[in-house]
Design a protein around this motif. Sequence first.
Motif, mmCIF file in Angstrom:
data_model
loop_
_atom_site.group_PDB
_atom_site.id
_atom_site.type_symbol
_atom_site.label_atom_id
_atom_site.label_comp_id
_atom_site.label_asym_id
_atom_site.label_seq_id
_atom_site.Cartn_x
_atom_site.Cartn_y
_atom_site.Cartn_z
ATOM 1 N N TYR A 38 0.835 -1.202 0.000
ATOM 2 C CA TYR A 38 0.000 0.000 0.000
ATOM 3 C C TYR A 38 0.873 1.256 0.000
ATOM 4 C CZ TYR A 38 -3.177 3.658 1.320
ATOM 5 O OH TYR A 38 -3.875 4.842 1.338
ATOM 6 N N SER A 39 1.954 1.233 0.748
ATOM 7 C CA SER A 39 2.829 2.415 0.801
ATOM 8 C C SER A 39 3.485 2.688 -0.551
ATOM 9 C CB SER A 39 3.897 2.249 1.889
ATOM 10 O OG SER A 39 4.870 1.299 1.496
ATOM 11 N N GLN A 40 3.488 1.700 -1.433
ATOM 12 C CA GLN A 40 4.049 1.866 -2.774
ATOM 13 C C GLN A 40 2.947 2.035 -3.825
ATOM 14 O OE1 GLN A 40 7.055 -1.136 -3.622
ATOM 15 N NE2 GLN A 40 7.459 -1.329 -1.440
ATOM 16 N N ASP A 41 1.749 2.426 -3.353
ATOM 17 C CA ASP A 41 0.598 2.657 -4.230
ATOM 18 C C ASP A 41 0.175 1.421 -5.010
ATOM 19 O OD1 ASP A 41 0.272 5.327 -3.454
ATOM 20 O OD2 ASP A 41 1.770 5.989 -4.909
ATOM 21 N N LEU A 42 0.340 0.267 -4.409
ATOM 22 C CA LEU A 42 -0.092 -0.987 -5.020
ATOM 23 C C LEU A 42 -1.266 -1.541 -4.202
ATOM 24 C CD1 LEU A 42 3.431 -2.495 -5.716
ATOM 25 C CD2 LEU A 42 1.849 -1.531 -7.395
ATOM 26 N N THR A 43 -2.341 -0.764 -4.136
ATOM 27 C CA THR A 43 -3.465 -1.099 -3.262
ATOM 28 C C THR A 43 -4.107 -2.425 -3.624
ATOM 29 O OG1 THR A 43 -3.847 1.259 -2.960
ATOM 30 C CG2 THR A 43 -5.598 -0.212 -2.262
ATOM 31 N N SER A 44 -4.260 -2.743 -4.901
ATOM 32 C CA SER A 44 -4.883 -4.015 -5.305
ATOM 33 C C SER A 44 -4.085 -5.203 -4.795
ATOM 34 C CB SER A 44 -5.015 -4.098 -6.823
ATOM 35 O OG SER A 44 -5.890 -3.100 -7.285
ATOM 36 N N LEU A 70 -8.192 -1.121 3.365
ATOM 37 C CA LEU A 70 -7.666 -1.151 2.002
ATOM 38 C C LEU A 70 -8.791 -1.198 0.963
ATOM 39 C CD1 LEU A 70 -4.640 -3.542 2.574
ATOM 40 C CD2 LEU A 70 -4.541 -1.072 2.115
ATOM 41 N N ARG A 73 -10.192 2.203 0.557
ATOM 42 C CA ARG A 73 -9.328 3.053 -0.272
ATOM 43 C C ARG A 73 -9.601 2.844 -1.755
ATOM 44 N NH1 ARG A 73 -5.295 5.641 3.079
ATOM 45 N NH2 ARG A 73 -6.340 5.483 5.098
ATOM 46 N N GLN A 74 -10.225 1.716 -2.088
ATOM 47 C CA GLN A 74 -10.621 1.435 -3.473
ATOM 48 C C GLN A 74 -12.089 1.800 -3.698
ATOM 49 O OE1 GLN A 74 -9.665 -2.810 -3.684
ATOM 50 N NE2 GLN A 74 -7.889 -2.305 -4.958
#
Length: 195
Positions: A38-44, A70, A73-74
């Motif tokens: 998530y911290s690397q913008d890879l939420t999926s 999470l 956030r989507q």
Amino acid sequence: PAPPARALVEARRDVPGAVDDAATGMAELLCGMALDMYSQDLTSVAVGFARLATWLAPDNSQAWMLSAELLARQDRHSAAVALLSNVEAEDPFAIAARDQRVRLLVQDGQSERALGLARAAAESENVGVADLVRVGEVLMDQDKPGEAADLFTRAIAVRGEDEPVYPLWSLWLCRGRAHHEGGEWVAGRGAVEEA
């Protein structure tokens, strides 16, 4: 307060939060990986890891709460709220999960449902400061500052000296803001000065 872990082990009782098997350990690792993703913008990808953690350790409330956050956030609020029902009422994180549920409902535009959930907790016989503040915050979101001020006043009244989350000054500021937004300038100023 929870008894020291050593006493629980000596009494051959379970230690809350103990990582005592492979599935629980793997779930903890997956939660950490989910946060990293998530911290690397890879939420999926993060959602996938967090959900795997809930399957490996279904009693891990933090995994459920992380999965819900999470998903929210989507913009998948309904699914997120549903996941939080897996956190049992006697779980140490139950109050935090209830706060999260109310917040996610408000974000999803379900303010009345959020208010109902918050009010139910605030009307229990074991009402705490967090329960009252939660209702006050929802009422502020609904532009009902007069009612919110009453809740913040009750929170000030029931607050004990050992309240760890809400310092007294913060409650006075909440009350002052509610009075101010309700057009009660004198009461608002008095509450802010008290803070």
